[in-house]
Design a protein around this motif. Sequence first.
Motif, PDB file in Angstrom:
ATOM      1  N   VAL A 136      37.665  34.971  31.009  1.00 51.86           N
ATOM      2  CA  VAL A 136      36.870  35.740  31.804  1.00 51.86           C
ATOM      3  C   VAL A 136      36.701  37.234  31.294  1.00 51.86           C
ATOM      4  O   VAL A 136      37.536  37.910  30.715  1.00 51.86           O
ATOM      5  N   VAL A 137      35.385  37.835  31.650  1.00 53.74           N
ATOM      6  CA  VAL A 137      35.199  39.182  31.501  1.00 53.74           C
ATOM      7  C   VAL A 137      34.865  39.746  32.718  1.00 53.74           C
ATOM      8  O   VAL A 137      33.941  39.556  33.436  1.00 53.74           O
ATOM      9  N   ILE A 138      35.387  41.165  32.922  1.00 51.78           N
ATOM     10  CA  ILE A 138      35.284  41.744  34.236  1.00 51.78           C
ATOM     11  C   ILE A 138      34.166  42.462  34.073  1.00 51.78           C
ATOM     12  O   ILE A 138      33.896  43.432  33.162  1.00 51.78           O
ATOM     13  N   GLU A 139      33.024  42.589  35.149  1.00 48.41           N
ATOM     14  CA  GLU A 139      32.045  43.294  34.917  1.00 48.41           C
ATOM     15  C   GLU A 139      32.358  44.216  36.299  1.00 48.41           C
ATOM     16  O   GLU A 139      32.180  44.059  37.342  1.00 48.41           O
ATOM     17  N   ARG A 140      32.763  45.613  35.828  1.00 44.70           N
ATOM     18  CA  ARG A 140      33.561  46.437  36.787  1.00 44.70           C
ATOM     19  C   ARG A 140      32.653  47.063  37.904  1.00 44.70           C
ATOM     20  O   ARG A 140      33.183  47.056  38.858  1.00 44.70           O
ATOM     21  N   LEU A 198      33.503  39.904  44.335  1.00 45.32           N
ATOM     22  CA  LEU A 198      34.881  40.016  44.122  1.00 45.32           C
ATOM     23  C   LEU A 198      35.422  41.534  44.484  1.00 45.32           C
ATOM     24  O   LEU A 198      36.426  41.865  44.479  1.00 45.32           O
ATOM     25  N   GLY A 199      34.354  42.171  44.861  1.00 45.30           N
ATOM     26  CA  GLY A 199      34.990  43.526  45.659  1.00 45.30           C
ATOM     27  C   GLY A 199      34.759  44.535  44.233  1.00 45.30           C
ATOM     28  O   GLY A 199      34.228  44.663  43.396  1.00 45.30           O
ATOM     29  N   ASP A 200      35.818  45.655  44.728  1.00 44.99           N
ATOM     30  CA  ASP A 200      35.793  46.729  43.674  1.00 44.99           C
ATOM     31  C   ASP A 200      36.802  46.343  42.506  1.00 44.99           C
ATOM     32  O   ASP A 200      37.865  46.026  42.463  1.00 44.99           O
ATOM     33  N   LEU A 201      36.085  46.178  41.141  1.00 49.80           N
ATOM     34  CA  LEU A 201      36.929  45.775  39.947  1.00 49.80           C
ATOM     35  C   LEU A 201      36.962  46.787  39.111  1.00 49.80           C
ATOM     36  O   LEU A 201      37.298  46.238  38.010  1.00 49.80           O
ATOM     37  N   SER A 202      37.000  48.084  39.515  1.00 52.72           N
ATOM     38  CA  SER A 202      37.321  49.033  38.573  1.00 52.72           C
ATOM     39  C   SER A 202      38.945  48.632  38.398  1.00 52.72           C
ATOM     40  O   SER A 202      39.565  48.501  39.423  1.00 52.72           O
ATOM     41  N   HIS A 203      39.349  48.903  37.174  1.00 53.38           N
ATOM     42  CA  HIS A 203      40.940  48.539  36.763  1.00 53.38           C
ATOM     43  C   HIS A 203      41.425  47.125  37.377  1.00 53.38           C
ATOM     44  O   HIS A 203      42.408  47.043  37.877  1.00 53.38           O
ATOM     45  N   ALA A 204      40.450  46.265  37.275  1.00 54.67           N
ATOM     46  CA  ALA A 204      40.735  44.757  37.722  1.00 54.67           C
ATOM     47  C   ALA A 204      41.502  44.321  36.635  1.00 54.67           C
ATOM     48  O   ALA A 204      41.474  44.387  35.566  1.00 54.67           O
ATOM     49  N   GLY A 240      37.899  44.557  31.549  1.00 60.96           N
ATOM     50  CA  GLY A 240      38.924  43.772  30.899  1.00 60.96           C
ATOM     51  C   GLY A 240      38.228  42.275  30.552  1.00 60.96           C
ATOM     52  O   GLY A 240      37.392  41.899  31.352  1.00 60.96           O
ATOM     53  N   ILE A 241      39.059  41.918  29.219  1.00 60.77           N
ATOM     54  CA  ILE A 241      38.563  40.426  28.995  1.00 60.77           C
ATOM     55  C   ILE A 241      40.098  39.659  29.053  1.00 60.77           C
ATOM     56  O   ILE A 241      40.964  40.269  28.174  1.00 60.77           O
ATOM     57  N   PHE A 242      39.823  38.603  29.501  1.00 61.54           N
ATOM     58  CA  PHE A 242      41.199  37.933  29.574  1.00 61.54           C
ATOM     59  C   PHE A 242      41.037  36.537  29.163  1.00 61.54           C
ATOM     60  O   PHE A 242      40.047  35.651  29.696  1.00 61.54           O
ATOM     61  N   PHE A 243      41.512  35.868  28.197  1.00 54.65           N
ATOM     62  CA  PHE A 243      41.539  34.485  27.725  1.00 54.65           C
ATOM     63  C   PHE A 243      42.699  33.846  28.139  1.00 54.65           C
ATOM     64  O   PHE A 243      43.879  34.220  28.493  1.00 54.65           O
ATOM     65  N   THR A 244      42.376  32.238  28.416  1.00 56.78           N
ATOM     66  CA  THR A 244      43.236  31.475  29.194  1.00 56.78           C
ATOM     67  C   THR A 244      44.449  31.312  28.370  1.00 56.78           C
ATOM     68  O   THR A 244      45.712  31.007  29.075  1.00 56.78           O
ATOM     69  N   VAL A 303      34.612  52.073  24.947  1.00 63.02           N
ATOM     70  CA  VAL A 303      35.384  50.830  24.943  1.00 63.02           C
ATOM     71  C   VAL A 303      36.599  50.705  25.583  1.00 63.02           C
ATOM     72  O   VAL A 303      37.259  51.717  25.503  1.00 63.02           O
ATOM     73  N   LEU A 304      36.852  49.781  26.452  1.00 61.14           N
ATOM     74  CA  LEU A 304      37.712  49.742  27.338  1.00 61.14           C
ATOM     75  C   LEU A 304      38.719  48.801  27.212  1.00 61.14           C
ATOM     76  O   LEU A 304      40.147  48.949  27.513  1.00 61.14           O
TER      77      LEU A 304
END
Lengths: 393, 128
Positions: free
Chosen positions: A34-38, A60-66, A381-385, A338-339
């Motif tokens: 998943v990639v967070i669209e903050r 999903l609400g406020d995703l800054s710093h998710a 944030g980018i998160f792989f399984t 770049v985050l």
Amino acid sequence: MTTTLRLILSLSLTLILAACASAPTPVGTGDLGVVIERANGTVAVVNTSTQTVLGDIAGLGDLSHASVVFSRDGAHAYVFGRDGALTKLNILTRQIEARTQQAGNSIGGAISQDGRLVAAQNYEPGGVKVFDAQTLALVADIPAEYAPGKLSRVVGLADLPGHRFIFSLFDADQIWIADLSTPQKPALQKFTQIGHQPYDALVTPDGRYYIAGLFGEDGLTLIDLWAPQPQARRILQGYGRGQQPLPVYKMPHLRGWAVAGRQAWLPAIGHHEVLIVDTDTWQEVGRIPVAGQPVFVMARPDGRQVWVNFAVPDYHRVQVIDTQSRQIVQTLEPGKAVLHMEFTPRGEAVWISSRDANLVSIIDTQTLQTLSTLSLPSPSGIFFTSRAARMGF
Amino acid sequence: MRPDILQPLSPGWVAACRQATVGALCLLAGGAWSQASDTEPSPARQQTLIHIVRQDCGSCHGMRLKGGLGPALTPEALADRPVAALVSTILQGRSGTPMPGWQGMLDEQDARWIAQQLLRGFPEVKQP
């Protein structure tokens, strides 16, 4: 062949075809993420083999710093929102399966070794809350109360073997371990006076060491969790803040840090340097000047390269360090702001989010060429399984 | 003709402000200049500042400015703070806390405008 037999055969074939048409195509989860669209409360579900966006999950609400952890089956992502919401997503069906507004202000979370408990670390009210991973029902509430009525903001939460979580109390200079073997009655072990203002922490991939970075003093705190009587001790005094502390435009992140072979690679705090530490002696063995204040210092899964991104105003760059020569082999400019960076499970590619360029770049880690780019609004944030199988992720 | 000191801080001044040794001078200039309330950042600069506050300040204070590692920056939270105190915090930081001084990236005019907007309720980023 008789007419009857022909009819039966024909009917059977029709039935088989119909069954084929309605059965869902089985899909694995090993190359999903998943990639967070903050900025818009949405996550994009992505596939790292096809390098595509499969779809979005919104609301999903406020995703800054998710941040995100995964269930053991890799099919569920737990998203910790800044606004204290915890959401369980099914990334195969791309639906929200459960959601709880568990705090006022949250900073991330962890999942237990057996995948049954999900813990959130909160700023407001300061503490840790633990949930049933299936239902998101509250299992335990652990206020970080360090003085009567005073709750500390919690940082550096990580899973430990057993039903344990470890975390740091920014306002209390403490590290706690919560053992949830009896989930309704968490047993707490507290380390006090561990150093001033722990701002983030990590657990080594083997689960042996917990290391907290200190904002309020020049050093880090280390706990050897394999010791008969674990104790917090200071390491690397003079590690990063230096004699003259510099303004720190963004706190470095230690989670997702880099261990490459016997060395750990750490962001200096404020200074434009990456530090190399021997993990046997915990002595500094080198420093590498880099292009800005490092935020993430991450090793490619094989440990051959370390990738570094930076705080504002140098956050349009990413630098690649060869861990053998300890030289910067490339400076990339994937886009403004770049985050985050995430390696594919075996590290042949890295995905990099550039918030202000509304871009995720997929870069070949051998050739350092950009393989592809994905347009996504304000990606962070980018998160792989593959995280599902790693301790401390 | 207005004295030079009433003009917005030139890049030279901003650079000078970074030197601790001329901190007093800088404050003097800033203080005098701040009386020129008719000057504010250009519309384009304002958009940049909104972006910086929402995104970069948002790293610690939250994109909704409701707080995080840093405190909330909502009008309610800041109600009794004078503009000058906010300007000083933005430019110099707060020692003993993670709040850095932003004078390397913002000048006095920027900081004053940001402080005023925070007290009013900070504008949203314009959607393209």
